[in-house]
Design an enzyme around this catalytic site. Structure first.
Site, PDB file in Angstrom:
ATOM      1  CG  HIS A  62      -0.413   0.349   2.550  1.00 49.94           C
ATOM      2  ND1 HIS A  62       0.418  -0.731   3.100  1.00 49.94           N
ATOM      3  CD2 HIS A  62      -0.232   1.370   3.250  1.00 49.94           C
ATOM      4  CE1 HIS A  62       0.933  -0.133   4.344  1.00 49.94           C
ATOM      5  NE2 HIS A  62       0.573   1.188   4.295  1.00 49.94           N
ATOM      6  CE  LYS A  67      14.112  -0.092   5.812  1.00 46.32           C
ATOM      7  NZ  LYS A  67      14.973  -1.264   5.874  1.00 46.32           N
ATOM      8  CE  LYS A 103      11.671  -9.233  10.554  1.00 45.99           C
ATOM      9  NZ  LYS A 103      11.824  -7.904  11.447  1.00 45.99           N
ATOM     10  CB  SER A 359      15.461   1.766   8.570  1.00 50.85           C
ATOM     11  OG  SER A 359      16.303   0.604   9.205  1.00 50.85           O
TER      12      SER A 359
HETATM   13  P1  NAD Z   1      20.376 -10.332  18.208  1.00 54.09           P
HETATM   14  O1  NAD Z   1      20.737 -11.478  17.287  1.00 54.09           O
HETATM   15  O2  NAD Z   1      21.261  -9.290  17.961  1.00 54.09           O
HETATM   16  O3  NAD Z   1      20.168 -10.562  19.530  1.00 54.09           O
HETATM   17  C1  NAD Z   1      19.255 -11.743  20.113  1.00 54.09           C
HETATM   18  C2  NAD Z   1      19.919 -12.192  21.368  1.00 54.09           C
HETATM   19  O4  NAD Z   1      19.120 -13.041  22.256  1.00 54.09           O
HETATM   20  C3  NAD Z   1      21.135 -12.952  21.185  1.00 54.09           C
HETATM   21  O5  NAD Z   1      22.393 -12.494  21.963  1.00 54.09           O
HETATM   22  C4  NAD Z   1      20.753 -14.547  21.701  1.00 54.09           C
HETATM   23  O6  NAD Z   1      21.964 -15.048  22.161  1.00 54.09           O
HETATM   24  C5  NAD Z   1      19.791 -14.007  22.640  1.00 54.09           C
HETATM   25  N1  NAD Z   1      18.904 -15.304  22.926  1.00 54.09           N
HETATM   26  C6  NAD Z   1      18.486 -16.175  22.128  1.00 54.09           C
HETATM   27  N2  NAD Z   1      17.749 -17.044  22.562  1.00 54.09           N
HETATM   28  C7  NAD Z   1      17.824 -16.802  23.858  1.00 54.09           C
HETATM   29  C8  NAD Z   1      16.835 -17.030  24.965  1.00 54.09           C
HETATM   30  N3  NAD Z   1      16.074 -18.459  25.049  1.00 54.09           N
HETATM   31  N4  NAD Z   1      16.965 -16.519  26.257  1.00 54.09           N
HETATM   32  C9  NAD Z   1      17.780 -15.297  26.190  1.00 54.09           C
HETATM   33  N5  NAD Z   1      18.368 -14.958  25.318  1.00 54.09           N
HETATM   34  C10 NAD Z   1      18.451 -15.503  23.958  1.00 54.09           C
HETATM   35  O7  NAD Z   1      18.924  -9.813  17.774  1.00 54.09           O
HETATM   36  P2  NAD Z   1      18.257  -8.457  17.758  1.00 54.09           P
HETATM   37  O8  NAD Z   1      18.578  -7.622  16.559  1.00 54.09           O
HETATM   38  O9  NAD Z   1      18.565  -7.900  19.046  1.00 54.09           O
HETATM   39  O10 NAD Z   1      16.778  -9.006  17.982  1.00 54.09           O
HETATM   40  C11 NAD Z   1      16.064  -9.418  19.116  1.00 54.09           C
HETATM   41  C12 NAD Z   1      14.373  -9.156  18.938  1.00 54.09           C
HETATM   42  O11 NAD Z   1      14.198  -7.851  18.531  1.00 54.09           O
HETATM   43  C13 NAD Z   1      13.893  -9.996  17.782  1.00 54.09           C
HETATM   44  O12 NAD Z   1      12.524 -10.512  18.263  1.00 54.09           O
HETATM   45  C14 NAD Z   1      13.847  -8.961  16.500  1.00 54.09           C
HETATM   46  O13 NAD Z   1      13.005  -9.411  15.571  1.00 54.09           O
HETATM   47  C15 NAD Z   1      13.542  -7.856  17.310  1.00 54.09           C
HETATM   48  N6  NAD Z   1      13.770  -6.543  16.598  1.00 54.09           N
HETATM   49  C16 NAD Z   1      15.027  -6.281  16.328  1.00 54.09           C
HETATM   50  C17 NAD Z   1      15.487  -4.936  15.661  1.00 54.09           C
HETATM   51  C18 NAD Z   1      16.553  -4.631  15.214  1.00 54.09           C
HETATM   52  O14 NAD Z   1      16.687  -3.326  14.697  1.00 54.09           O
HETATM   53  N7  NAD Z   1      17.676  -5.197  15.462  1.00 54.09           N
HETATM   54  C19 NAD Z   1      14.069  -4.161  15.415  1.00 54.09           C
HETATM   55  C20 NAD Z   1      12.985  -4.397  15.849  1.00 54.09           C
HETATM   56  C21 NAD Z   1      12.882  -5.585  16.310  1.00 54.09           C
END
Ligand code: NAD
Length: 468
Positions: A62, A67, A103, A359
């Protein structure tokens, strides 16, 4: 038990009942428009050929481009990518970022691959996207997500640019890049900082805090963070720097607990050197990581993966506020438990929108080919200097060196990005809270956030003339 996509649909349907839009239009908004499933071979370091399973889902066009981040995880599947793509559409709508949702996911555990293998997988994935016209500054713009970061985004932009020679806006094909590759200052910490701004705004509301039995403000709040990755690390950092006490941080190998507070950077370095949070100074190590979520605290911040709080452990959670930094950390059953127990859930789809907001700023920078602040910084500084000097002459008083520095300062890129992010998160929080105030029958903030998103997406369809 609902799949992740079904959970998103369920929340959407619940919110749609509070709107007056045509049923067909609501179906269109909910549906994933394009789903691209890939299988491609990559030769590993030991000579073995591995077939890689990967996805890109464009939930809505839309507004274009689409993104959404790219996730590297052994758990990646089509349902998950569809759910995350849908959340992106709603998230962008709430924070007024003019993108459709998308995604991507590659089903690999990055810990099981060498850097060279990860580079080959990422570059091949990008080439597949280019072949099918699923990537481009005006088509679909990926970003980092779980398991990916600046390094992977640099590989993506390099592959894209080499396959599209002469495309002047090529840098805008992906965001979350290193600064040297066209990234923007402030993108790395954006999601965690956005979570902080969003929670801080909620905590300012005296009525809401009174209902929860909490004082207003962030100062002194006891926080638990799950995940010390990009989002979790920066959440812990900004809450700690603003006077909160991070009493526990949970990672996959176990959790670290210290009632007096944990410094996330020290823990990060400790884990880097020893490979675990065990034996971190002055702290208790909890081997079963998920137990830490159930400790007594004011604010629980899941910042790792989806479905970590379900109908089983939700009744044992002691936090008064659950701030969803991760995408989809609660199942619908957990949501119901929290509504019944009066626990406030601040929903993922707007709370973690800081990443996509910045972003958007990065994409705009790439299209304009100029760093934020480059044109006006020096001009602002000299104007401020003249105004201050004139005021000093008129009043006969001299500003302190500290005040002079503050007043004369012209905005750098980081100042503008942080202030744009702060404004976005405050406005979004207020908009959602107003929707709740206008209709007290709305049961929770998630429903209010969906109503906000549905109304904005529906309006853009009707304004296109697609639906009357
Ligand atoms: P990342 O890979 O940098 O970090 C995730 C961390 O979670 C890792 O250190 C991992 O070891 C840890 N982890 C995995 N399983 C675990 C468990 N069972 N218990 C505790 N810790 C655990 O990822 P991220 O970019 O920080 O993303 C984390 C969440 O945030 C995801 O759901 C992602 O979709 C969401 N998110 C990220 C962004 C972004 O800008 N990076 C933006 C919006 C949403």
């Amino acid at each position: 038990m609902y799949s992740f996509f079904e959970s998103v649909e369920r929340s959407f349907n619940k919110a749609a009942e509070y709107t007056k839009w045509d049923k067909g239009l609501l179906e269109q908004i909910k549906a994933c428009n394009s789903i691209y499933t890939m299988r491609f071979p990559v030769k590993m370091d030991d000579g073995r050929i591995e077939v890689i399973e990967a996805y890109r889902v464009q939930h809505s066009q839309h507004k274009t481009p689409c993104k959404g981040g790219i996730r590297f995880s052994g758990e990646v599947n089509q349902d998950e990518v569809m759910a995350l793509a849908s959340l992106m559409t709603y998230k962008c709508a709430i924070v007024n970022v003019p993108f459709g949702g998308a995604k991507g996911g590659i089903k690999i555990n990055p810990r099981n691959h060498s850097t060279y293998e990860l580079e080959k997988i990422t570059r091949r994935y990008t080439a597949e996207l280019v072949k099918k016209n699923f990537i481009g500054p005006g088509i679909d713009v990926p970003a980092p997500d779980y398991g990916t970061g600046e390094r992977e985004m640099a590989w993506i932009v390099d592959t894209y640019a080499s396959l599209k020679p002469g495309e002047i806006d090529a840098a805008g094909c992906v965001t979350g890049k290193p600064i040297s590759q066209g990234g923007v200052h402030g993108r790395k910490e954006a999601t965690g900082l956005g979570v902080f701004f969003g929670v801080r705004e909620v905590c300012k509301n005296a009525n809401t805090m009174k209902k929860l039995g909490l004082t207003t403000g962030i100062e002194g709040k006891r926080i638990i963070v799950q995940g010390l990755g990009n989002v979790g690390y920066h959440c812990a950092k900004f809450f700690r720097e603003n006077g909160a006490i991070v009493i526990a941080i949970a990672e996959y190998e176990g959790a670290v607990y210290n009632e007096n507070g944990i410094n996330e950077e020290e823990l990060f370095q400790h884990r880097k050197t020893t490979g675990s949070g065990n034996n971190f100074k002055d702290s208790t190590f909890i081997p079963k990581s998920s137990d830490a979520l159930e400790l007594d605290c004011d604010i629980l911040i899941p910042a790792a993966l989806e479905n970590v709080i379900d109908g089983n452990n939700a009744p044992r959670i002691k936090a008064k506020i659950v701030a969803e930094a991760a995408n989809g950390p609660l199942t619908p059953e957990a949501d119901e438990v929290f509504v019944n127990r009066g626990i406030l859930v601040i929903p993922d789809m707007y709370l973690n929108a800081g990443g996509v907001t910045v972003s958007y700023f990065e994409w705009l920078k790439n299209l304009s080919h100029v760093r934020y602040g480059r044109l006006e910084k020096r001009f602002t500084e000299s104007m401020n200097h003249h105004i201050l000097t004139e005021l000093e002459l008129l009043t006969g008083k001299e500003a302190s060196a500290k005040a002079r520095k503050l007043i004369e300062h012209g905005a750098d890129e980081i100042d503008l990005v942080h202030s744009g992010l702060e404004e976005t998160m405050i406005s979004a929080t207020q908009e959602i809270m107003e929707i709740m105030q206008e209709n007290p029958t709305i049961p929770d903030m998630r429903t209010a956030a969906y109503i906000c998103a549905i109304n904005k997406v529906a309006l853009s369809y009707t304004e296109l003339g697609i639906f009357p």
